[in-house]
Design a protein around this motif. Structure first.
Motif, PDB file in Angstrom:
ATOM      1  N   GLY A 226       0.809  -1.213   0.000  1.00 52.89           N
ATOM      2  CA  GLY A 226       0.000   0.000   0.000  1.00 52.89           C
ATOM      3  C   GLY A 226       0.844   1.267   0.000  1.00 52.89           C
ATOM      4  N   SER A 227       2.161   1.125   0.287  1.00 55.09           N
ATOM      5  CA  SER A 227       3.057   2.290   0.268  1.00 55.09           C
ATOM      6  C   SER A 227       3.173   2.839  -1.151  1.00 55.09           C
ATOM      7  N   ARG A 228       3.350   4.148  -1.228  1.00 57.01           N
ATOM      8  CA  ARG A 228       3.386   4.810  -2.534  1.00 57.01           C
ATOM      9  C   ARG A 228       4.702   5.546  -2.728  1.00 57.01           C
ATOM     10  N   PHE A 229       5.135   5.596  -3.990  1.00 59.08           N
ATOM     11  CA  PHE A 229       6.383   6.253  -4.343  1.00 59.08           C
ATOM     12  C   PHE A 229       6.158   7.115  -5.593  1.00 59.08           C
ATOM     13  N   PRO A 230       6.528   8.389  -5.534  1.00 64.05           N
ATOM     14  CA  PRO A 230       6.314   9.260  -6.715  1.00 64.05           C
ATOM     15  C   PRO A 230       7.176   8.807  -7.887  1.00 64.05           C
ATOM     16  N   LEU A 231       6.589   8.810  -9.072  1.00 64.85           N
ATOM     17  CA  LEU A 231       7.304   8.423 -10.284  1.00 64.85           C
ATOM     18  C   LEU A 231       7.630   9.646 -11.130  1.00 64.85           C
ATOM     19  N   THR A 232       8.567   9.478 -12.022  1.00 73.64           N
ATOM     20  CA  THR A 232       8.894  10.541 -12.959  1.00 73.64           C
ATOM     21  C   THR A 232       7.668  10.894 -13.792  1.00 73.64           C
TER      22      THR A 232
ATOM     23  N   GLU B 124      -0.208   4.377 -17.597  1.00 80.04           N
ATOM     24  CA  GLU B 124      -0.473   2.973 -17.272  1.00 80.04           C
ATOM     25  C   GLU B 124       0.851   2.286 -16.983  1.00 80.04           C
ATOM     26  N   LEU B 125       0.789   1.268 -16.123  1.00 80.24           N
ATOM     27  CA  LEU B 125       1.986   0.557 -15.671  1.00 80.24           C
ATOM     28  C   LEU B 125       1.871  -0.913 -16.031  1.00 80.24           C
ATOM     29  N   SER B 126       2.969  -1.493 -16.475  1.00 82.76           N
ATOM     30  CA  SER B 126       2.978  -2.926 -16.796  1.00 82.76           C
ATOM     31  C   SER B 126       4.281  -3.547 -16.313  1.00 82.76           C
TER      32      SER B 126
ATOM     33  N   HIS C 132       3.761  -7.305  -8.261  1.00 85.22           N
ATOM     34  CA  HIS C 132       4.068  -6.686  -6.971  1.00 85.22           C
ATOM     35  C   HIS C 132       3.696  -5.204  -6.919  1.00 85.22           C
ATOM     36  N   PHE C 133       3.442  -4.608  -8.090  1.00 87.43           N
ATOM     37  CA  PHE C 133       3.221  -3.164  -8.139  1.00 87.43           C
ATOM     38  C   PHE C 133       1.984  -2.810  -8.955  1.00 87.43           C
ATOM     39  N   SER C 134       1.345  -1.714  -8.562  1.00 87.58           N
ATOM     40  CA  SER C 134       0.247  -1.139  -9.335  1.00 87.58           C
ATOM     41  C   SER C 134       0.484   0.364  -9.444  1.00 87.58           C
TER      42      SER C 134
ATOM     43  N   GLN D  37      -1.484  15.502 -13.541  1.00 90.08           N
ATOM     44  CA  GLN D  37      -1.527  14.129 -13.052  1.00 90.08           C
ATOM     45  C   GLN D  37      -0.172  13.745 -12.458  1.00 90.08           C
ATOM     46  N   ARG D  38      -0.234  13.150 -11.269  1.00 91.10           N
ATOM     47  CA  ARG D  38       0.987  12.749 -10.572  1.00 91.10           C
ATOM     48  C   ARG D  38       0.994  11.228 -10.414  1.00 91.10           C
ATOM     49  N   PRO D  39       1.759  10.507 -11.230  1.00 86.54           N
ATOM     50  CA  PRO D  39       1.789   9.047 -11.116  1.00 86.54           C
ATOM     51  C   PRO D  39       2.553   8.594  -9.874  1.00 86.54           C
ATOM     52  N   GLU D  40       2.036   7.567  -9.229  1.00 87.92           N
ATOM     53  CA  GLU D  40       2.677   6.991  -8.052  1.00 87.92           C
ATOM     54  C   GLU D  40       2.753   5.477  -8.198  1.00 87.92           C
ATOM     55  N   LEU D  41       3.892   4.946  -7.802  1.00 87.15           N
ATOM     56  CA  LEU D  41       4.079   3.496  -7.786  1.00 87.15           C
ATOM     57  C   LEU D  41       3.537   2.971  -6.461  1.00 87.15           C
ATOM     58  N   VAL D  42       2.607   2.013  -6.525  1.00 87.34           N
ATOM     59  CA  VAL D  42       1.987   1.464  -5.316  1.00 87.34           C
ATOM     60  C   VAL D  42       2.472   0.025  -5.117  1.00 87.34           C
ATOM     61  N   LEU D  43       2.975  -0.247  -3.928  1.00 90.96           N
ATOM     62  CA  LEU D  43       3.394  -1.614  -3.609  1.00 90.96           C
ATOM     63  C   LEU D  43       2.147  -2.440  -3.312  1.00 90.96           C
ATOM     64  N   ALA D  44       1.834  -3.381  -4.204  1.00 90.58           N
ATOM     65  CA  ALA D  44       0.610  -4.186  -4.072  1.00 90.58           C
ATOM     66  C   ALA D  44       0.854  -5.486  -3.303  1.00 90.58           C
ATOM     67  N   LYS D  45       2.088  -5.977  -3.301  1.00 94.74           N
ATOM     68  CA  LYS D  45       2.402  -7.266  -2.675  1.00 94.74           C
ATOM     69  C   LYS D  45       3.764  -7.160  -1.999  1.00 94.74           C
ATOM     70  N   ALA D  46       3.889  -7.742  -0.803  1.00 95.92           N
ATOM     71  CA  ALA D  46       5.130  -7.640  -0.032  1.00 95.92           C
ATOM     72  C   ALA D  46       6.331  -8.139  -0.843  1.00 95.92           C
ATOM     73  N   LEU D  47       7.467  -7.447  -0.653  1.00 94.14           N
ATOM     74  CA  LEU D  47       8.693  -7.808  -1.350  1.00 94.14           C
ATOM     75  C   LEU D  47       9.524  -8.783  -0.519  1.00 94.14           C
ATOM     76  N   ASP D  48      10.302  -9.579  -1.204  1.00 90.31           N
ATOM     77  CA  ASP D  48      11.233 -10.509  -0.563  1.00 90.31           C
ATOM     78  C   ASP D  48      12.525 -10.479  -1.362  1.00 90.31           C
ATOM     79  N   ARG D  49      13.557  -9.882  -0.753  1.00 89.66           N
ATOM     80  CA  ARG D  49      14.810  -9.706  -1.495  1.00 89.66           C
ATOM     81  C   ARG D  49      15.436 -11.046  -1.869  1.00 89.66           C
ATOM     82  N   GLU D  50      15.250 -12.029  -1.035  1.00 98.26           N
ATOM     83  CA  GLU D  50      15.809 -13.350  -1.326  1.00 98.26           C
ATOM     84  C   GLU D  50      15.081 -14.021  -2.498  1.00 98.26           C
ATOM     85  N   GLU D  51      13.840 -13.622  -2.721  1.00100.28           N
ATOM     86  CA  GLU D  51      13.065 -14.180  -3.828  1.00100.28           C
ATOM     87  C   GLU D  51      13.370 -13.446  -5.135  1.00100.28           C
ATOM     88  N   ALA D  52      13.443 -12.127  -5.051  1.00 98.91           N
ATOM     89  CA  ALA D  52      13.749 -11.320  -6.244  1.00 98.91           C
ATOM     90  C   ALA D  52      14.395 -10.019  -5.798  1.00 98.91           C
TER      91      ALA D  52
END
Length: 411
Positions: free
Chosen positions: A111-117, A133-135, A139-141, A152-167
């Protein structure tokens, strides 16, 4: 619009005599260095004299209008001509950075958001930027927020928890589209690097920095220093500064020092080109956490433009029996400064039988104040002076040479 394109039939619209056109008795005058239009001497058509690019002429202006004036020498008349430049979809949305790296901790909450270019599109209306639109990864929306000005201000939304060991990395594509027919698009590639935990974000000392500077401040001057602190240690507490959003052309005028937060002037300011600039600065630590602040730079006008006197039309001789009030010259006076610095007063040197008469807008007529007598004075050099309201005022002058023609008025 290519050079030589038809714009309008000036001769027909103003009921002008084509003979006067062909004899050079009608002129087209435009302000500025570039003459975008010309008057065809045979047909009286207004045509383009240079290629016209709406985005270059009218950045961020919804209605783009170019103005010129038609001077009819014989009757000393001035006609204003306005040409509206309409937009076509000749620009695709584009990103200043087409390859972007985002660094996100694996402890970041979904649910955390990050501003995009953000993309830029100099076209207007439906031809401007309309959607994102994002593709690329589950893990992200994408979320798009509306800014204060409707942008319009695009933001990257974390949709699924990250695991550094996985990716350790995630590859995404951000696409921006305009509303043209057909629509045009631009893309930026986003690479997300997954980092270890970083539990303190940088924090700016203030949310908004405001500075006022004179337009003659030297290039290289530090205008303001932004400061953010981070309670973490090591790389997670190492803060770097960057510009995330800036008004068009601001990147060519200001520079942000990544290590110190100093906003430095890299090109001379000109109040007449721009009197206010807004920058959005970001402080990001080594773990990918960030804070943003706004910098508003207001440019203060200085009296650096001399009043300009343009002789639009003038007689070089006049009969001595001309009645008082006869127009001998048509002048245009302007000053590019603002406020009192741009307010101009005009006068004539004393002793000559002429006076200034306000015509329309910034135009003045020089007219005879009384009947002339060639036997007394056969030639006049009339000096017109202009002064602005600056402190001290800047001044300019122009000299009109006029011969008095004899009539048989003496036995």
């Amino acid at each position: 619009m290519p050079k030589g394109s038809f714009v309008g039939d000036v001769a027909k619209d103003l009921a002008m005599d084509l003979t006067a056109l062909q004899d050079g008795g009608v002129r087209l005058v435009s302000e500025g260095r570039t003459q975008y239009f010309s008057l065809h001497g045979k047909t009286g058509h207004l045509v383009t004299a240079e290629r016209i690019d709406r985005e270059q002429l009218c950045r961020l202006v919804e209605k783009c209008v170019l103005r010129c004036e038609v001077i009819e020498e014989a009757h000393m008349k001035v006609y204003e001509v306005e040409v509206e430049i309409t937009d076509i979809n000749d620009n695709a949305p584009s990103f200043k950075e087409t390859e972007v790296e985002e660094r996100i901790s694996e402890m970041t909450t979904p649910g955390s958001r990050f501003p995009l270019t953000r993309a830029q599109d100099p076209d207007v209306g439906r031809n401007s930027l309309q959607s994102y639109e994002l593709s690329g990864d589950e893990h992200f929306s994408l979320a798009v927020q509306a800014g204060p000005g409707g942008e319009q201000r695009p933001e990257l939304v974390l949709a699924k928890a990250l695991d550094r060991e996985e990716a350790a990395f995630h590859e995404l594509v951000l696409r921006a589209s305009d509303g043209g027919e057909p629509p045009r698009t631009g893309t930026a590639r986003i690479r997300v690097s997954v980092l270890d935990a970083n539990d303190n974000a940088p924090a700016f000392s203030q949310a908004e920095y405001t500075v006022r500077v004179a337009e003659d401040v030297p290039v290289g001057s530090v205008l303001v220093t932004v400061t953010a602190t981070d309670a973490d240690e090591g790389v997670n507490g190492d803060v770097k500064y960057s510009l995330k959003k800036f008004m068009d052309q601001a990147s060519q005028i200001f520079e942000l020092e990544a290590a110190t937060g100093e906003v430095r002037l890299v090109r001379s300011l000109d109040f007449e080109e721009g009197n206010s600039y807004e920058l959005e600065v970001q402080a990001r630590d080594g773990g990918g956490l960030f804070d943003t602040a706004k910098v508003t730079i207001t440019v203060i006008d200085v009296n650096d433009n001399v009043p300009e006197i343009s002789v639009r039309s003038a007689l070089n001789s006049i009969s001595e029996d001309s009645p008082p009030g006869t127009v001998v010259a048509l002048l245009h006076v302007q000053d590019s400064d603002s406020g009192a610095n741009g307010q101009v007063t005009c006068s004539l040197d004393g002793g000559a039988p002429f006076r200034l008469q306000s015509s329309r807008g910034s135009y003045y007529s020089v007219v005879t104040a009384r009947e002339l007598d060639r036997e007394e004075v056969s030639e006049y050099n009339v000096t017109v002076r202009a002064a602005d309201g600056g402190s001290p005022p800047l001044r300019s002058s122009a000299v009109l040479a006029l011969r008095v023609l004899d009539v048989n008025d003496n036995a």
